[in-house]
Design an enzyme around this catalytic site. Structure first.
Site, mmCIF file in Angstrom:
data_model
loop_
_atom_site.group_PDB
_atom_site.id
_atom_site.type_symbol
_atom_site.label_atom_id
_atom_site.label_comp_id
_atom_site.label_asym_id
_atom_site.label_seq_id
_atom_site.Cartn_x
_atom_site.Cartn_y
_atom_site.Cartn_z
ATOM 1 N N SER A 64 1.055 -0.794 0.100
ATOM 2 C CA SER A 64 -0.187 0.533 -0.175
ATOM 3 C C SER A 64 0.996 1.163 0.239
ATOM 4 O O SER A 64 1.928 0.990 1.154
ATOM 5 C CB SER A 64 -1.063 -0.317 1.280
ATOM 6 N N HIS A 68 -1.168 -1.314 -4.321
ATOM 7 C CA HIS A 68 -2.319 -0.792 -3.632
ATOM 8 C C HIS A 68 -1.954 0.380 -3.518
ATOM 9 O O HIS A 68 -2.097 0.838 -2.479
ATOM 10 C CB HIS A 68 -2.232 -1.951 -2.560
ATOM 11 N N ASP A 125 -4.663 3.093 -1.482
ATOM 12 C CA ASP A 125 -5.850 3.525 -1.118
ATOM 13 C C ASP A 125 -6.398 4.719 -1.297
ATOM 14 O O ASP A 125 -5.928 6.214 -1.014
ATOM 15 C CB ASP A 125 -5.547 3.357 1.120
ATOM 16 N N MET A 134 -9.249 7.613 -0.076
ATOM 17 C CA MET A 134 -10.181 7.851 1.287
ATOM 18 C C MET A 134 -11.052 9.362 0.419
ATOM 19 O O MET A 134 -9.874 10.400 0.569
ATOM 20 C CB MET A 134 -8.871 8.244 2.407
ATOM 21 N N HIS A 145 -8.659 0.675 -3.798
ATOM 22 C CA HIS A 145 -9.531 0.617 -2.691
ATOM 23 C C HIS A 145 -10.021 1.823 -2.512
ATOM 24 O O HIS A 145 -9.265 2.553 -1.833
ATOM 25 C CB HIS A 145 -8.502 -0.648 -1.696
ATOM 26 N N MET A 159 -12.431 4.026 -0.884
ATOM 27 C CA MET A 159 -13.036 3.419 0.778
ATOM 28 C C MET A 159 -13.578 5.361 0.635
ATOM 29 O O MET A 159 -13.476 6.232 1.590
ATOM 30 C CB MET A 159 -11.757 3.930 1.911
ATOM 31 N N MET A 178 -11.041 -6.315 5.885
ATOM 32 C CA MET A 178 -10.514 -5.356 6.371
ATOM 33 C C MET A 178 -10.195 -6.342 7.590
ATOM 34 O O MET A 178 -10.442 -6.598 8.447
ATOM 35 C CB MET A 178 -11.142 -4.231 6.465
ATOM 36 N N GLY A 214 -8.898 3.084 7.292
ATOM 37 C CA GLY A 214 -9.073 5.053 7.431
ATOM 38 C C GLY A 214 -7.458 5.730 7.241
ATOM 39 O O GLY A 214 -6.809 6.229 7.046
ATOM 40 N N ASP A 241 -6.533 -6.695 4.324
ATOM 41 C CA ASP A 241 -5.515 -5.684 4.699
ATOM 42 C C ASP A 241 -5.285 -5.065 6.236
ATOM 43 O O ASP A 241 -7.536 -4.733 6.337
ATOM 44 C CB ASP A 241 -6.930 -4.598 3.687
HETATM 45 C C1 DX5 Z 1 -6.095 1.091 5.977
HETATM 46 C C2 DX5 Z 1 -5.680 1.082 4.410
HETATM 47 C C3 DX5 Z 1 -4.669 -0.334 4.167
HETATM 48 C C4 DX5 Z 1 -3.427 0.493 5.376
HETATM 49 C C5 DX5 Z 1 -2.694 -0.574 5.527
HETATM 50 O O1 DX5 Z 1 -7.611 1.772 5.926
HETATM 51 O O2 DX5 Z 1 -7.140 0.754 3.370
HETATM 52 O O3 DX5 Z 1 -4.849 -0.349 2.660
HETATM 53 O O4 DX5 Z 1 -2.839 1.627 3.930
HETATM 54 O O5 DX5 Z 1 -1.607 0.156 5.953
HETATM 55 P P1 DX5 Z 1 -1.165 -1.233 7.423
HETATM 56 O O6 DX5 Z 1 -0.156 -2.354 6.521
HETATM 57 O O7 DX5 Z 1 -0.330 -0.462 8.075
HETATM 58 O O8 DX5 Z 1 -2.361 -1.646 8.162
HETATM 59 ZN ZN ZN Z 2 -6.557 -0.848 1.691
#
Ligand code: DX5
Ligand code: ZN
Length: 216
Positions: A9, A34, A36, A38, A67, A69, A138, A143, A177
């Site tokens: 990620s 990956h 993320d 948000m 991903h 969110m 998850m 977040g 994840d």
């Molecule tokens: C959290 C994200 C993850 C995050 C994972 O909301 O969806 O993809 O980046 O980070 P780590 O591996 O540090 O938990």
């Molecule tokens: Zn993610």
């Protein structure tokens, strides 16, 4: 044993050095990137959007595992497809018409996934499980990166595995994840995961290559 997909990620990468940090994981043997996304509504944090995906598309051929969110993901699917995403995952909790949005993603000829938060039960997936290329479980509240792996989510991974077996869906990817490191990766894979997202474990490690290899 089947190959485990490693999807670092970039949330934990250095945003002023994304090209360098993407190439580092690529050279270390990671499989996907990956991303993320948000929106500050579905989750209490804001990250990046399609323009960043478009920019990083120029620096690697690795598949982008995006991903979302975000609320109203249907409004942004085309932007993320045009930016060069290979796989788009939406959140079950963010939408009313999951199946329609899955169809909307697949019409573009890319892969579609659905993610469930820690408190969402696996059986909600049953209505559209055969339409999915990937289920994202998850193991932290979405977040933020760097949170602790929630062990009580492990049974959900096995439940998804059983559900896929029940429907004869051997190709659907089970991705996990949140809080993945060199110890929790084992638990996730033993429970049935075949794709692992890892952000802070990889990018905060002194040697990215060693970190990716240890997950592999
Ligand atoms: C959290 C994200 C993850 C995050 C994972 O909301 O969806 O993809 O980046 O980070 P780590 O591996 O540090 O938990
Ligand atoms: Zn993610």
């Amino acid at each position: 044993m089947n190959k485990i997909i490693i999807s670092p990620s970039i949330l934990s990468a250095d945003f002023s050095n994304l090209e360098r940090d993407i190439k580092r994981v690529e050279q270390a043997g990671a499989d996907w990137i990956h991303v993320d996304v948000m929106d500050g509504h579905f989750v209490p944090n804001i990250t990046i959007g399609a323009p960043v995906v478009k920019s990083i598309r120029k620096v690697t051929k690795m598949p982008f595992d995006v991903h979302l969110m975000i609320e109203n993901p249907e409004k942004y699917i085309k932007d993320f497809v045009d930016a060069g995403s290979e796989l788009i995952t939406i959140h079950y909790e963010a939408v009313k018409n999951v199946k329609d949005i899955i169809d909307q993603i697949k019409i573009f000829g890319i892969k579609a996934g659905v993610s469930i938060k820690p408190k969402t039960p696996v059986n909600v997936l049953e209505d559209f499980i055969s339409d999915l290329d990937l289920v994202l479980i998850m193991t932290v509240e979405p977040g933020f990166g760097g949170q602790k792996f929630m062990n009580d989510c492990l049974p959900k991974i096995s439940e998804v595995k059983n559900l896929l077996e029940e429907y004869n869906l051997s190709k659907t990817v089970i991705e996990v994840d949140g809080g993945i490191d060199d110890k929790t990766c084992k638990l996730a894979v033993e429970a049935g995961a075949n794709a692992l997202v890892a952000g802070s474990y990889i990018y905060n490690s002194p040697d990215i290559k060693v970190a990716v290899k240890s997950l592999k």
